[in-house]
Design a protein around this motif. Structure first.
Motif, PDB file in Angstrom:
ATOM      1  N   GLY A 297       0.861  -1.275  -0.064  1.00 54.77           N
ATOM      2  CA  GLY A 297      -0.001  -0.020  -0.069  1.00 54.77           C
ATOM      3  C   GLY A 297       0.766   1.151  -0.064  1.00 54.77           C
ATOM      4  O   GLY A 297       1.819   1.358  -0.753  1.00 54.77           O
ATOM      5  N   PRO A 298       0.571   2.093   0.811  1.00 61.11           N
ATOM      6  CA  PRO A 298       1.492   3.367   1.207  1.00 61.11           C
ATOM      7  C   PRO A 298       2.816   3.313   1.726  1.00 61.11           C
ATOM      8  O   PRO A 298       3.407   4.069   1.842  1.00 61.11           O
ATOM      9  N   TYR A 299       3.042   2.081   2.430  1.00 59.28           N
ATOM     10  CA  TYR A 299       3.865   1.749   3.198  1.00 59.28           C
ATOM     11  C   TYR A 299       5.271   1.319   2.593  1.00 59.28           C
ATOM     12  O   TYR A 299       4.877   0.163   1.932  1.00 59.28           O
ATOM     13  N   TRP A 300       6.288   1.419   3.281  1.00 58.54           N
ATOM     14  CA  TRP A 300       7.457   0.478   3.206  1.00 58.54           C
ATOM     15  C   TRP A 300       7.143  -1.014   3.946  1.00 58.54           C
ATOM     16  O   TRP A 300       6.544  -0.836   5.129  1.00 58.54           O
ATOM     17  N   ARG A 301       7.219  -1.909   3.248  1.00 55.98           N
ATOM     18  CA  ARG A 301       6.902  -3.171   3.982  1.00 55.98           C
ATOM     19  C   ARG A 301       7.684  -3.596   5.137  1.00 55.98           C
ATOM     20  O   ARG A 301       7.041  -4.119   6.189  1.00 55.98           O
ATOM     21  N   GLU A 302       8.655  -3.295   5.320  1.00 56.35           N
ATOM     22  CA  GLU A 302       9.566  -3.411   6.456  1.00 56.35           C
ATOM     23  C   GLU A 302       9.084  -2.583   7.664  1.00 56.35           C
ATOM     24  O   GLU A 302       9.388  -3.021   8.935  1.00 56.35           O
ATOM     25  N   ARG A 303       8.355  -1.831   7.380  1.00 54.89           N
ATOM     26  CA  ARG A 303       7.688  -0.953   8.534  1.00 54.89           C
ATOM     27  C   ARG A 303       6.313  -1.429   9.209  1.00 54.89           C
ATOM     28  O   ARG A 303       5.987  -0.951  10.313  1.00 54.89           O
ATOM     29  N   ILE A 304       6.035  -2.562   8.619  1.00 52.17           N
ATOM     30  CA  ILE A 304       4.641  -3.050   8.909  1.00 52.17           C
ATOM     31  C   ILE A 304       4.903  -4.381   9.667  1.00 52.17           C
ATOM     32  O   ILE A 304       5.643  -5.476   9.358  1.00 52.17           O
ATOM     33  N   THR A 305       4.327  -4.459  10.949  1.00 49.18           N
ATOM     34  CA  THR A 305       4.681  -5.748  11.900  1.00 49.18           C
ATOM     35  C   THR A 305       3.114  -5.963  12.442  1.00 49.18           C
ATOM     36  O   THR A 305       2.157  -5.353  12.028  1.00 49.18           O
ATOM     37  N   PRO A 306       3.155  -7.238  13.255  1.00 48.49           N
ATOM     38  CA  PRO A 306       1.644  -7.665  13.349  1.00 48.49           C
ATOM     39  C   PRO A 306       0.966  -6.567  14.276  1.00 48.49           C
ATOM     40  O   PRO A 306       0.016  -6.418  14.724  1.00 48.49           O
ATOM     41  N   ASP A 307       1.815  -5.757  15.039  1.00 48.85           N
ATOM     42  CA  ASP A 307       1.481  -4.875  16.095  1.00 48.85           C
ATOM     43  C   ASP A 307       0.735  -3.717  15.285  1.00 48.85           C
ATOM     44  O   ASP A 307       0.216  -2.567  16.111  1.00 48.85           O
ATOM     45  N   CYS A 308       0.984  -3.450  14.140  1.00 51.90           N
ATOM     46  CA  CYS A 308       0.172  -2.410  13.438  1.00 51.90           C
ATOM     47  C   CYS A 308      -1.140  -2.770  12.920  1.00 51.90           C
ATOM     48  O   CYS A 308      -1.897  -2.109  12.532  1.00 51.90           O
ATOM     49  N   TYR A 309      -1.589  -3.725  13.268  1.00 56.79           N
ATOM     50  CA  TYR A 309      -2.921  -4.387  13.300  1.00 56.79           C
ATOM     51  C   TYR A 309      -3.670  -4.293  14.541  1.00 56.79           C
ATOM     52  O   TYR A 309      -3.446  -5.012  15.591  1.00 56.79           O
ATOM     53  N   ASP A 310      -4.845  -3.705  14.454  1.00 59.22           N
ATOM     54  CA  ASP A 310      -5.566  -3.580  15.681  1.00 59.22           C
ATOM     55  C   ASP A 310      -6.990  -4.326  15.675  1.00 59.22           C
ATOM     56  O   ASP A 310      -7.738  -4.403  14.244  1.00 59.22           O
ATOM     57  N   PRO A 311      -7.559  -5.148  16.503  1.00 58.85           N
ATOM     58  CA  PRO A 311      -8.829  -5.807  16.496  1.00 58.85           C
ATOM     59  C   PRO A 311      -9.964  -4.868  16.196  1.00 58.85           C
ATOM     60  O   PRO A 311      -9.872  -3.845  16.554  1.00 58.85           O
ATOM     61  N   ILE A 312     -10.840  -5.262  15.257  1.00 53.40           N
ATOM     62  CA  ILE A 312     -12.212  -4.456  14.917  1.00 53.40           C
ATOM     63  C   ILE A 312     -13.285  -5.190  15.012  1.00 53.40           C
ATOM     64  O   ILE A 312     -13.329  -6.433  14.721  1.00 53.40           O
ATOM     65  N   ASP A 313     -14.292  -4.692  15.537  1.00 50.82           N
ATOM     66  CA  ASP A 313     -15.690  -5.227  15.313  1.00 50.82           C
ATOM     67  C   ASP A 313     -16.103  -5.668  13.973  1.00 50.82           C
ATOM     68  O   ASP A 313     -16.028  -4.723  13.148  1.00 50.82           O
ATOM     69  N   PRO A 314     -16.628  -6.720  13.526  1.00 51.00           N
ATOM     70  CA  PRO A 314     -17.245  -6.943  12.268  1.00 51.00           C
ATOM     71  C   PRO A 314     -18.131  -6.059  11.724  1.00 51.00           C
ATOM     72  O   PRO A 314     -18.191  -5.584  10.580  1.00 51.00           O
TER      73      PRO A 314
ATOM     74  N   ALA B 265     -18.190 -14.383   8.865  1.00 52.77           N
ATOM     75  CA  ALA B 265     -17.695 -15.587   9.369  1.00 52.77           C
ATOM     76  C   ALA B 265     -16.273 -15.496  10.317  1.00 52.77           C
ATOM     77  O   ALA B 265     -16.099 -16.841  10.962  1.00 52.77           O
ATOM     78  N   ALA B 266     -15.669 -14.586  10.261  1.00 48.37           N
ATOM     79  CA  ALA B 266     -14.240 -14.663  10.865  1.00 48.37           C
ATOM     80  C   ALA B 266     -14.468 -14.622  12.339  1.00 48.37           C
ATOM     81  O   ALA B 266     -15.022 -14.312  12.917  1.00 48.37           O
ATOM     82  N   ASP B 267     -13.278 -15.436  12.676  1.00 52.47           N
ATOM     83  CA  ASP B 267     -13.129 -15.549  14.060  1.00 52.47           C
ATOM     84  C   ASP B 267     -12.327 -14.313  14.667  1.00 52.47           C
ATOM     85  O   ASP B 267     -12.482 -13.810  15.991  1.00 52.47           O
ATOM     86  N   GLY B 268     -11.437 -13.488  13.872  1.00 53.66           N
ATOM     87  CA  GLY B 268     -10.945 -12.570  14.398  1.00 53.66           C
ATOM     88  C   GLY B 268     -10.648 -11.342  13.205  1.00 53.66           C
ATOM     89  O   GLY B 268     -10.378 -11.991  12.034  1.00 53.66           O
ATOM     90  N   ILE B 269     -10.926 -10.131  13.369  1.00 56.83           N
ATOM     91  CA  ILE B 269     -10.791  -9.089  12.340  1.00 56.83           C
ATOM     92  C   ILE B 269      -9.702  -8.243  12.744  1.00 56.83           C
ATOM     93  O   ILE B 269      -9.967  -7.726  13.861  1.00 56.83           O
ATOM     94  N   TYR B 270      -8.889  -7.949  11.861  1.00 58.34           N
ATOM     95  CA  TYR B 270      -7.794  -6.822  12.295  1.00 58.34           C
ATOM     96  C   TYR B 270      -7.745  -5.775  11.259  1.00 58.34           C
ATOM     97  O   TYR B 270      -7.717  -6.267  10.064  1.00 58.34           O
ATOM     98  N   LEU B 271      -7.632  -4.451  11.504  1.00 63.02           N
ATOM     99  CA  LEU B 271      -7.679  -3.556  10.643  1.00 63.02           C
ATOM    100  C   LEU B 271      -6.120  -2.927  10.800  1.00 63.02           C
ATOM    101  O   LEU B 271      -5.296  -2.647  11.919  1.00 63.02           O
ATOM    102  N   LEU B 272      -5.427  -2.773   9.729  1.00 61.67           N
ATOM    103  CA  LEU B 272      -4.164  -1.935   9.798  1.00 61.67           C
ATOM    104  C   LEU B 272      -4.220  -0.416   9.835  1.00 61.67           C
ATOM    105  O   LEU B 272      -5.162   0.063   9.137  1.00 61.67           O
ATOM    106  N   ARG B 273      -3.921   0.046  10.945  1.00 60.94           N
ATOM    107  CA  ARG B 273      -3.994   1.375  11.297  1.00 60.94           C
ATOM    108  C   ARG B 273      -3.146   2.155  10.602  1.00 60.94           C
ATOM    109  O   ARG B 273      -2.092   1.759   9.935  1.00 60.94           O
TER     110      ARG B 273
END
Length: 144
Positions: free
Chosen positions: A46-63, A98-106
């Motif tokens: 997307g707009p980011y350098w891939r190396e800057r994205i980690t699992p911590d960049c994703y936040d849980p979100i309600d479906p 149907a998802a058990d968990g949904i995460y949004l890249l903040r």
């Protein structure tokens, strides 16, 4: 919207581990602006350098909130034609429910932008962990 499906082989893996595996997958390198080739831009996401994205960049979100955001994005300028509405229902909205968990890249900020990372007017990415169907679904809504 772009939808990619990835199979889960280790269904006991915690969600963070599945997100990390996705970030490391060759198809994750995609700028969502220059073409349809998954993995065609291995250093950008997307707009980011891939190396800057980690699992911590994703936040849980309600479906329901995730669906509202995607509907707003897709309908912001005009109603979605019926044939596309049916496709969105099947490919996006049903998997969200149907998802058990949904995460949004903040928004991880302009310091993480790659060299032309401000080209997207909007960039929304959701990861759906569906252990029943043994998939992680990546949904990206982006425009440039």
């Amino acid at each position: 919207m772009d939808v990619k499906r990835f199979g889960i082989t280790a269904i006991d893996e915690p969600d963070g581990g599945l997100v990390a595996a996705l970030i490391n997958h060759e198809w994750f390198g995609d700028n969502y602006a220059t073409g349809p080739e998954p993995g065609g831009d291995p250093d950008r996401h997307g707009p980011y350098w891939r190396e800057r994205i980690t699992p911590d960049c994703y936040d849980p979100i309600d479906p329901e909130l995730a669906e509202r955001r995607l509907r707003f994005w897709s309908e912001q300028f005009a109603p979605v034609p019926e044939h596309l509405t049916a496709e969105l229902r099947q490919e996006v909205y049903q998997p969200l429910r149907a998802a058990d968990g949904i995460y949004l890249l903040r928004d991880i900020g302009p310091d993480a932008f790659h060299d032309w990372g401000g080209v997207h007017n909007e960039f929304h990415e959701f990861l759906l962990v569906d252990r029943t169907n043994q998939t992680v679904v990546q949904i990206v809504a982006a425009d440039d």
